[in-house]
Design a protein around this motif. Structure first.
Motif, mmCIF file in Angstrom:
data_model
loop_
_atom_site.group_PDB
_atom_site.id
_atom_site.type_symbol
_atom_site.label_atom_id
_atom_site.label_comp_id
_atom_site.label_asym_id
_atom_site.label_seq_id
_atom_site.Cartn_x
_atom_site.Cartn_y
_atom_site.Cartn_z
ATOM 1 N N ASP A 92 0.823 -1.214 0.000
ATOM 2 C CA ASP A 92 0.000 0.000 0.000
ATOM 3 C C ASP A 92 0.856 1.262 0.000
ATOM 4 N N LEU A 204 -0.442 -9.110 7.755
ATOM 5 C CA LEU A 204 0.549 -8.248 7.106
ATOM 6 C C LEU A 204 1.275 -8.954 5.963
ATOM 7 N N TRP A 247 -2.433 -6.048 10.541
ATOM 8 C CA TRP A 247 -2.049 -5.727 9.162
ATOM 9 C C TRP A 247 -0.941 -4.670 9.118
ATOM 10 N N HIS A 254 -3.513 1.270 3.864
ATOM 11 C CA HIS A 254 -3.995 -0.078 4.190
ATOM 12 C C HIS A 254 -5.028 -0.590 3.183
ATOM 13 N N ASP A 257 -4.755 -4.455 2.393
ATOM 14 C CA ASP A 257 -4.921 -5.446 3.456
ATOM 15 C C ASP A 257 -5.814 -6.592 2.989
ATOM 16 N N ARG A 283 -9.844 1.206 8.537
ATOM 17 C CA ARG A 283 -9.865 0.142 7.528
ATOM 18 C C ARG A 283 -10.528 -1.130 8.045
#
Length: 384
Positions: A92, A204, A247, A254, A257, A283
Motif C-alpha cells: 500500500d 501483514l 495488518w 492499508h 490489506d 480500515r
C-alpha cells in the motif's frame, strides 16, 4: 469473565529514554553493564505494570521493555542470524510513494538491524527470557494485577522480517524456527503467565511477504505458518495462549490489506484459545460483520479480544464508543467470550511510537472505562 468484561492490550508500551538508550547501545554492540541493564529494565517493568493496574487493565504485560522490537529480538536468543536484510515496504505504501517518502523523512521508519537467517537455527541462550520472566513476576507480586501475559514472536513473523538464506525450503525454515522457539513458549507458560504469540504475518504477510501471490496461494502459505505454530505449541494448553494478528501497526492507506473474511477460517485453525485483532482503525472497523457472518466457524473454546482502542492515533476514544465496540462482539459470541483489547502495541519498536506516551495511559484508562460501561449494559441491563 463471568460477571464483567476484562481488559488487556497487545503488549508493547512506551519505553523511557534510559531504556531506549540501553537497548540501542546493546543493539550497536557497545559494552553495556549487565547489572545496569538489569536494574533499568527491572524498574521500567515495575513502573509499566503499576501504571497498567492504575489504568484499570486486568491482564498486563511487561511492555516488552527489554526488546528492540517484537520480532528481531530473537537474534539474541536463537542462533543462525547475522547481517542485515533489505527493507521491503508494504504494497500500500508503494502505491503512494510521496506518503512513503514523508514517513521516512519524518522518522516513521525504524532503522535498526534486521538480520537474516544464514545458518542453522537452534537455542542460543535462555538467559534474556529468564530475566524478563523474573522482572515480570516480581512486578506482578508487588502490584497484584488480575493476570499477566508475555509476548513472544511466532515462527511466521520471524520469517517475515528475517528472510531465509540457509534452509532449502521455507517450510524447513519455519519448522526449525518452531522448534527453536518452543522452549521460550513453554517457559512463559510454566512461569504462570499467559503466552501471547505475535503473528502479524497472517495479515501483514499479504502486502509484504507474499504481495505477488494469489489469494489461494496466500492461504496455503499462511496455513503452513499456522501449522508450524501449532507444532511448537504441542506441549502448551490452548487456554494458556493467545495470538495477535494485524495488518501492520502504522498509519497508512492499508488499501491492500487482506480481508478478515478471507483469513478468518485459517485463524480459527490455530491452537491459541485467544485471538487479538484490529477493529478500531478506519480500515477494519467493519470487520465485525465477518465475525457475525462466519460465527459458525468460531469454535466454542475461542475467546475474541477485539482492539477497541486504536494504536495509531492520539484521539482518546470516548468510553461509549469503546463500549459499543465491545458489545458488537458480545452480541456475536456471548459476553463471557470477549475481552477488550487494543488494535496493536503502542511501541512496536523501541524509541518509535505515534501515540504520545502520556496519551497511551489515558487511552488505556478509557479502555477500562468503556469495558465497565459495557459490563453494566451486558450484565445488569443498564440502558445506554
Amino acid at each position: 469473565m463471568s460477571d464483567r468484561i476484562l481488559t488487556t492490550h497487545v503488549g508493547s508500551l512506551p519505553r523511557s529514554k534510559d531504556v531506549t538508550d540501553l537497548v540501542f547501545a546493546q543493539e550497536r554492540g557497545e559494552a553495556v553493564d549487565p547489572a545496569q541493564f538489569d536494574a533499568v529494565i527491572g524498574a521500567a517493568v515495575d513502573d509499566a505494570v503499576q501504571r497498567q493496574v492504575e489504568a484499570g487493565i486486568d491482564l498486563v504485560s511487561d511492555g516488552e521493555m527489554s526488546k528492540i522490537s517484537y520480532a528481531t529480538y530473537i537474534k539474541d536468543r536463537i542462533t543462525g542470524f547475522d547481517g542485515d536484510s533489505p527493507r521491503t515496504p508494504p504494497k500500500d505504501l508503494e502505491m503512494f510513494p510521496s506518503f512513503l517518502e514523508r514517513q521516512a523523512k519524518g522518522g516513521g521508519t525504524p532503522t535498526y538491524r534486521r538480520p537474516k537467517c544464514v545458518g542453522p537455527i537452534a537455542v542460543k541462550s535462555m538467559e534474556p527470557l529468564e530475566a524478563d520472566l523474573a522482572h515480570m513476576v516480581a512486578a506482578m507480586v508487588k502490584h497484584q494485577p488480575g493476570g499477566g501475559f508475555m509476548n513472544s514472536a511466532s515462527p511466521g513473523v520471524i520469517a517475515l522480517f528475517q528472510p531465509n538464506e540457509h534452509y532449502a525450503t521455507q517450510d524447513a525454515y519455519l519448522e526449525a524456527l518452531a522448534e527453536a522457539m518452543r522452549p521460550e513458549y513453554e517457559a512463559i507458560v510454566a512461569a504462570g503467565l499467559l503466552l501471547q504469540l505475535d503473528s502479524p504475518d497472517l495479515g501483514l504477510g499479504w502486502h509484504m511477504m507474499y504481495k505477488d501471490r494469489s489469494e489461494a496461494e496466500y492461504l496455503r502459505l499462511i496455513g503452513g505458518h499456522v501449522e508450524a505454530l501449532n507444532h511448537a505449541l504441542r506441549n502448551v494448553p490452548a487456554d494458556r495462549v493467545r495470538m495477535h494478528v494485524c495488518w501492520g501497526n502504522y498509519e497508512g492507506p492499508h488499501c491492500c490489506d487482506v480481508e478478515m473474511g478471507v483469513i478468518l477460517p485459517t485463524l480459527m485453525t490455530a491452537k491459541p484459545a485467544g485471538l487479538l485483532f484490529e477493529t478500531s482503525n478506519p480500515r477494519h472497523q467493519a470487520d465485525w460483520t465477518y465475525f457475525a457472518e462466519m460465527a459458525h466457524l468460531i469454535p466454542e473454546d475461542k475467546i475474541l479480544i477485539p482492539g477497541v482502542i486504536d494504536s495509531t492515533t492520539n484521539f482518546i476514544e470516548h468510553p461509549r464508543v469503546v463500549a459499543e465496540r465491545i458489545e458488537r462482539y458480545a452480541g456475536i459470541i456471548g459476553r463471557e467470550r470477549v475481552i477488550a483489547g487494543t488494535d496493536c502495541g503502542f511501541s512496536t519498536f523501541a524509541g518509535f511510537g505515534v501515540v504520545d506516551p502520556s496519551i497511551v495511559w489515558a487511552k488505556l484508562k478509557t479502555l477500562a472505562e468503556g469495558a465497565a460501561l459495557a459490563s453494566e449494559r451486558l450484565w445488569r441491563g443498564v440502558a445506554a
